[in-house]
Design a protein around this motif. Structure first.
Motif, PDB file in Angstrom:
ATOM      1  N   UNK A  14      -5.493   2.237  11.017  1.00 41.46           N
ATOM      2  CA  UNK A  14      -5.968   3.480  10.394  1.00 41.46           C
ATOM      3  C   UNK A  14      -5.295   4.697  11.028  1.00 41.46           C
ATOM      4  N   UNK A  15      -5.173   4.675  12.345  1.00 41.87           N
ATOM      5  CA  UNK A  15      -4.556   5.791  13.063  1.00 41.87           C
ATOM      6  C   UNK A  15      -3.080   5.928  12.695  1.00 41.87           C
ATOM      7  N   UNK A  16      -2.385   4.809  12.582  1.00 43.32           N
ATOM      8  CA  UNK A  16      -0.970   4.834  12.181  1.00 43.32           C
ATOM      9  C   UNK A  16      -0.833   5.461  10.799  1.00 43.32           C
ATOM     10  N   UNK A  17      -1.671   5.019   9.886  1.00 46.42           N
ATOM     11  CA  UNK A  17      -1.615   5.545   8.509  1.00 46.42           C
ATOM     12  C   UNK A  17      -1.915   7.047   8.500  1.00 46.42           C
ATOM     13  N   UNK A  18      -2.923   7.444   9.257  1.00 51.12           N
ATOM     14  CA  UNK A  18      -3.279   8.865   9.340  1.00 51.12           C
ATOM     15  C   UNK A  18      -2.116   9.691   9.887  1.00 51.12           C
ATOM     16  N   UNK A  19      -1.480   9.201  10.945  1.00 48.30           N
ATOM     17  CA  UNK A  19      -0.368   9.937  11.547  1.00 48.30           C
ATOM     18  C   UNK A  19       0.845   9.980  10.630  1.00 48.30           C
ATOM     19  N   UNK A  21       0.758   9.968   7.360  1.00 44.54           N
ATOM     20  CA  UNK A  21       0.438  10.954   6.320  1.00 44.54           C
ATOM     21  C   UNK A  21       0.601  12.375   6.840  1.00 44.54           C
ATOM     22  N   UNK A  22       0.267  12.580   8.107  1.00 49.34           N
ATOM     23  CA  UNK A  22       0.459  13.902   8.718  1.00 49.34           C
ATOM     24  C   UNK A  22       1.953  14.239   8.813  1.00 49.34           C
ATOM     25  N   UNK A  23       2.760  13.256   9.187  1.00 50.87           N
ATOM     26  CA  UNK A  23       4.216  13.471   9.248  1.00 50.87           C
ATOM     27  C   UNK A  23       4.738  13.871   7.874  1.00 50.87           C
ATOM     28  N   UNK A  24       4.290  13.175   6.830  1.00 53.83           N
ATOM     29  CA  UNK A  24       4.735  13.512   5.470  1.00 53.83           C
ATOM     30  C   UNK A  24       4.345  14.937   5.099  1.00 53.83           C
ATOM     31  N   UNK A  25       3.126  15.315   5.452  1.00 54.40           N
ATOM     32  CA  UNK A  25       2.677  16.683   5.152  1.00 54.40           C
ATOM     33  C   UNK A  25       3.559  17.704   5.864  1.00 54.40           C
ATOM     34  N   UNK A  26       3.830  17.458   7.136  1.00 58.53           N
ATOM     35  CA  UNK A  26       4.660  18.376   7.909  1.00 58.53           C
ATOM     36  C   UNK A  26       6.100  18.405   7.398  1.00 58.53           C
ATOM     37  N   UNK A  27       6.576  17.287   6.905  1.00 57.83           N
ATOM     38  CA  UNK A  27       7.949  17.239   6.392  1.00 57.83           C
ATOM     39  C   UNK A  27       8.112  18.099   5.150  1.00 57.83           C
ATOM     40  N   UNK A  28       7.028  18.330   4.434  1.00 53.92           N
ATOM     41  CA  UNK A  28       7.096  19.191   3.260  1.00 53.92           C
ATOM     42  C   UNK A  28       7.616  20.569   3.613  1.00 53.92           C
ATOM     43  N   UNK A  29       7.204  21.075   4.777  1.00 56.50           N
ATOM     44  CA  UNK A  29       7.684  22.389   5.229  1.00 56.50           C
ATOM     45  C   UNK A  29       9.182  22.356   5.511  1.00 56.50           C
ATOM     46  N   UNK A  30       9.633  21.295   6.172  1.00 56.92           N
ATOM     47  CA  UNK A  30      11.062  21.177   6.484  1.00 56.92           C
ATOM     48  C   UNK A  30      11.890  21.031   5.217  1.00 56.92           C
ATOM     49  N   UNK A  84       1.783  -0.121   5.583  1.00 52.50           N
ATOM     50  CA  UNK A  84       0.754  -0.199   6.623  1.00 52.50           C
ATOM     51  C   UNK A  84      -0.631  -0.219   5.991  1.00 52.50           C
ATOM     52  N   UNK A  85      -0.808   0.574   4.950  1.00 48.77           N
ATOM     53  CA  UNK A  85      -2.096   0.618   4.256  1.00 48.77           C
ATOM     54  C   UNK A  85      -2.394  -0.725   3.584  1.00 48.77           C
ATOM     55  N   UNK A  86      -1.377  -1.324   2.967  1.00 50.80           N
ATOM     56  CA  UNK A  86      -1.561  -2.641   2.339  1.00 50.80           C
ATOM     57  C   UNK A  86      -1.903  -3.699   3.380  1.00 50.80           C
ATOM     58  N   UNK A  87      -1.209  -3.667   4.507  1.00 58.85           N
ATOM     59  CA  UNK A  87      -1.464  -4.629   5.582  1.00 58.85           C
ATOM     60  C   UNK A  87      -2.889  -4.455   6.089  1.00 58.85           C
ATOM     61  N   UNK A  88      -3.306  -3.222   6.271  1.00 59.78           N
ATOM     62  CA  UNK A  88      -4.654  -2.954   6.754  1.00 59.78           C
ATOM     63  C   UNK A  88      -5.680  -3.524   5.772  1.00 59.78           C
ATOM     64  N   UNK A  89      -5.467  -3.286   4.491  1.00 61.12           N
ATOM     65  CA  UNK A  89      -6.379  -3.804   3.470  1.00 61.12           C
ATOM     66  C   UNK A  89      -6.423  -5.327   3.458  1.00 61.12           C
ATOM     67  N   UNK A  90      -5.252  -5.949   3.603  1.00 63.88           N
ATOM     68  CA  UNK A  90      -5.196  -7.412   3.612  1.00 63.88           C
ATOM     69  C   UNK A  90      -5.935  -7.982   4.817  1.00 63.88           C
ATOM     70  N   UNK A  91      -5.749  -7.378   5.977  1.00 63.55           N
ATOM     71  CA  UNK A  91      -6.457  -7.855   7.172  1.00 63.55           C
ATOM     72  C   UNK A  91      -7.961  -7.614   7.053  1.00 63.55           C
ATOM     73  N   UNK A  92      -8.327  -6.490   6.476  1.00 67.42           N
ATOM     74  CA  UNK A  92      -9.753  -6.206   6.313  1.00 67.42           C
ATOM     75  C   UNK A  92     -10.381  -7.227   5.353  1.00 67.42           C
ATOM     76  N   UNK A  93      -9.675  -7.547   4.263  1.00 64.13           N
ATOM     77  CA  UNK A  93     -10.169  -8.555   3.325  1.00 64.13           C
ATOM     78  C   UNK A  93     -10.276  -9.923   3.987  1.00 64.13           C
TER      79      UNK A  93
END
Length: 103
Positions: A14-19, A21-30, A84-93
């Protein structure tokens, strides 16, 4: 945990996915800066000298290269985040299935 089993830290995923997504948001500025704020107005380097055209052409080429690199990095980060999100979902399932199967 029994021998031959493994564990996955879903909170860490979850933390990896969150980070990511934050990188993508910040890249929008660049990306916006590279596209809209990186320019070399005609005449800003002077006028009528032999290398004038070459300098503006080199600037335009570099600007295009920078924009393509940002797009490539953004695509890479986005793909990694989605995977990463797909992997997380698969492991959670799988974890839920194992918990239900043990009851």
């Amino acid at each position: 945990m029994a021998q031959g089993q493994y564990g996955v830290d879903l909170d860490a995923l979850d933390q990896v996915i969150k980070e990511l997504n934050h990188v993508l948001k910040e890249m929008g500025d660049s990306k916006s800066t590279a596209k809209n704020s990186t320019y070399l107005p005609k005449g800003s380097l002077g006028k009528g000298f032999k290398e004038e055209g070459q300098l503006y052409q080199a600037h335009d080429l570099m600007k295009g290269d920078i924009e393509r690199l940002i797009d490539m990095v953004e695509g890479l980060v986005d793909r990694f985040g989605k995977k990463s999100s797909k992997v997380r979902g698969a492991y959670q399932d799988a974890e839920a299935d194992n918990t239900v199967g043990m009851k």
